[in-house]
Design a protein around this motif. Structure first.
Motif, PDB file in Angstrom:
ATOM      1  N   LYS A 143       0.827  -1.213   0.000  1.00  0.00           N
ATOM      2  CA  LYS A 143       0.000   0.000   0.000  1.00  0.00           C
ATOM      3  C   LYS A 143       0.861   1.262   0.000  1.00  0.00           C
ATOM      4  N   ARG A 144       1.986   1.218   0.679  1.00  0.00           N
ATOM      5  CA  ARG A 144       2.875   2.387   0.756  1.00  0.00           C
ATOM      6  C   ARG A 144       3.616   2.625  -0.552  1.00  0.00           C
ATOM      7  N   THR A 145       4.067   1.543  -1.186  1.00  0.00           N
ATOM      8  CA  THR A 145       4.900   1.684  -2.383  1.00  0.00           C
ATOM      9  C   THR A 145       4.092   1.744  -3.666  1.00  0.00           C
ATOM     10  N   GLY A 146       2.884   1.183  -3.662  1.00  0.00           N
ATOM     11  CA  GLY A 146       2.059   1.174  -4.863  1.00  0.00           C
ATOM     12  C   GLY A 146       2.462   0.118  -5.871  1.00  0.00           C
ATOM     13  N   VAL A 147       3.150  -0.909  -5.412  1.00  0.00           N
ATOM     14  CA  VAL A 147       3.609  -1.988  -6.289  1.00  0.00           C
ATOM     15  C   VAL A 147       2.518  -3.053  -6.367  1.00  0.00           C
ATOM     16  N   CYS A 148       2.338  -3.675  -7.529  1.00  0.00           N
ATOM     17  CA  CYS A 148       1.334  -4.720  -7.674  1.00  0.00           C
ATOM     18  C   CYS A 148       1.773  -5.985  -6.940  1.00  0.00           C
ATOM     19  N   SER A 149       0.847  -6.910  -6.773  1.00  0.00           N
ATOM     20  CA  SER A 149       1.077  -8.110  -5.961  1.00  0.00           C
ATOM     21  C   SER A 149       2.222  -8.978  -6.477  1.00  0.00           C
ATOM     22  N   SER A 150       2.244  -9.206  -7.769  1.00  0.00           N
ATOM     23  CA  SER A 150       3.282 -10.087  -8.323  1.00  0.00           C
ATOM     24  C   SER A 150       4.666  -9.467  -8.168  1.00  0.00           C
ATOM     25  N   HIS A 151       4.763  -8.156  -8.386  1.00  0.00           N
ATOM     26  CA  HIS A 151       6.058  -7.507  -8.235  1.00  0.00           C
ATOM     27  C   HIS A 151       6.443  -7.355  -6.768  1.00  0.00           C
ATOM     28  N   GLN A 152       5.461  -7.234  -5.865  1.00  0.00           N
ATOM     29  CA  GLN A 152       5.771  -7.156  -4.438  1.00  0.00           C
ATOM     30  C   GLN A 152       6.408  -8.463  -3.963  1.00  0.00           C
ATOM     31  N   ARG A 153       5.897  -9.587  -4.449  1.00  0.00           N
ATOM     32  CA  ARG A 153       6.482 -10.884  -4.081  1.00  0.00           C
ATOM     33  C   ARG A 153       7.901 -11.015  -4.628  1.00  0.00           C
ATOM     34  N   LYS A 154       8.113 -10.608  -5.876  1.00  0.00           N
ATOM     35  CA  LYS A 154       9.448 -10.657  -6.470  1.00  0.00           C
ATOM     36  C   LYS A 154      10.399  -9.700  -5.763  1.00  0.00           C
ATOM     37  N   LEU A 155       9.887  -8.539  -5.368  1.00  0.00           N
ATOM     38  CA  LEU A 155      10.681  -7.538  -4.662  1.00  0.00           C
ATOM     39  C   LEU A 155      11.126  -8.059  -3.301  1.00  0.00           C
ATOM     40  N   ALA A 156      10.208  -8.668  -2.570  1.00  0.00           N
ATOM     41  CA  ALA A 156      10.537  -9.214  -1.253  1.00  0.00           C
ATOM     42  C   ALA A 156      11.589 -10.314  -1.370  1.00  0.00           C
ATOM     43  N   LYS A 157      11.446 -11.151  -2.374  1.00  0.00           N
ATOM     44  CA  LYS A 157      12.416 -12.236  -2.573  1.00  0.00           C
ATOM     45  C   LYS A 157      13.795 -11.672  -2.917  1.00  0.00           C
ATOM     46  N   ALA A 158      13.837 -10.626  -3.754  1.00  0.00           N
ATOM     47  CA  ALA A 158      15.111 -10.006  -4.134  1.00  0.00           C
ATOM     48  C   ALA A 158      15.768  -9.334  -2.930  1.00  0.00           C
ATOM     49  N   ILE A 159      14.978  -8.666  -2.091  1.00  0.00           N
ATOM     50  CA  ILE A 159      15.526  -8.009  -0.902  1.00  0.00           C
ATOM     51  C   ILE A 159      16.082  -9.038   0.063  1.00  0.00           C
ATOM     52  N   LYS A 160      15.343 -10.117   0.282  1.00  0.00           N
ATOM     53  CA  LYS A 160      15.804 -11.169   1.191  1.00  0.00           C
ATOM     54  C   LYS A 160      17.070 -11.835   0.667  1.00  0.00           C
ATOM     55  N   ARG A 161      17.131 -12.030  -0.645  1.00  0.00           N
ATOM     56  CA  ARG A 161      18.320 -12.629  -1.258  1.00  0.00           C
ATOM     57  C   ARG A 161      19.532 -11.711  -1.108  1.00  0.00           C
ATOM     58  N   ALA A 162      19.331 -10.404  -1.298  1.00  0.00           N
ATOM     59  CA  ALA A 162      20.421  -9.434  -1.151  1.00  0.00           C
ATOM     60  C   ALA A 162      20.887  -9.353   0.301  1.00  0.00           C
ATOM     61  N   ARG A 163      19.960  -9.454   1.238  1.00  0.00           N
ATOM     62  CA  ARG A 163      20.331  -9.461   2.654  1.00  0.00           C
ATOM     63  C   ARG A 163      21.155 -10.688   2.996  1.00  0.00           C
ATOM     64  N   HIS A 164      20.742 -11.831   2.469  1.00  0.00           N
ATOM     65  CA  HIS A 164      21.453 -13.081   2.752  1.00  0.00           C
ATOM     66  C   HIS A 164      22.897 -13.043   2.251  1.00  0.00           C
ATOM     67  N   LEU A 165      23.102 -12.395   1.122  1.00  0.00           N
ATOM     68  CA  LEU A 165      24.447 -12.301   0.543  1.00  0.00           C
ATOM     69  C   LEU A 165      25.242 -11.132   1.102  1.00  0.00           C
ATOM     70  N   GLY A 166      24.614 -10.309   1.949  1.00  0.00           N
ATOM     71  CA  GLY A 166      25.319  -9.205   2.579  1.00  0.00           C
ATOM     72  C   GLY A 166      25.359  -7.939   1.740  1.00  0.00           C
ATOM     73  N   LEU A 167      24.547  -7.846   0.715  1.00  0.00           N
ATOM     74  CA  LEU A 167      24.514  -6.646  -0.115  1.00  0.00           C
ATOM     75  C   LEU A 167      23.689  -5.546   0.540  1.00  0.00           C
ATOM     76  N   LEU A 168      22.677  -5.956   1.325  1.00  0.00           N
ATOM     77  CA  LEU A 168      21.845  -5.020   2.066  1.00  0.00           C
ATOM     78  C   LEU A 168      21.915  -5.365   3.537  1.00  0.00           C
TER      79      LEU A 168
END
Length: 65
Positions: free
Chosen positions: A35-60
């Motif tokens: 609701k805050r970002t205005g991203v659609c459902s499919s892209h929100q799921r892909k976004l969350a997965k990308a953020i979690k993956r970047a955190r796991h690798l230490g990029l974020l």
């Protein structure tokens, strides 16, 4: 206002693009809500997965403190 990724015709969200991912993370390091970002459902799921993956690798950071 539509989905950021749909407007720019972005199909895949790259976990290595940390500048883009930081736009969707709050000051405390949490993933912002759809609701805050205005991203659609499919892209929100892909976004969350990308953020979690970047955190796991230490990029974020997982937290700011």
């Amino acid at each position: 206002m539509g989905c950021y990724f749909c407007q720019r015709n972005i199909k895949e969200i790259d976990y290595r693009d940390t500048e883009l991912l930081r736009r969707f993370i709050s000051g405390l390091g949490k993933i912002k809500a759809k609701k805050r970002t205005g991203v659609c459902s499919s892209h929100q799921r892909k976004l969350a997965k990308a953020i979690k993956r970047a955190r796991h690798l230490g990029l974020l950071p997982t937290t700011t403190k």
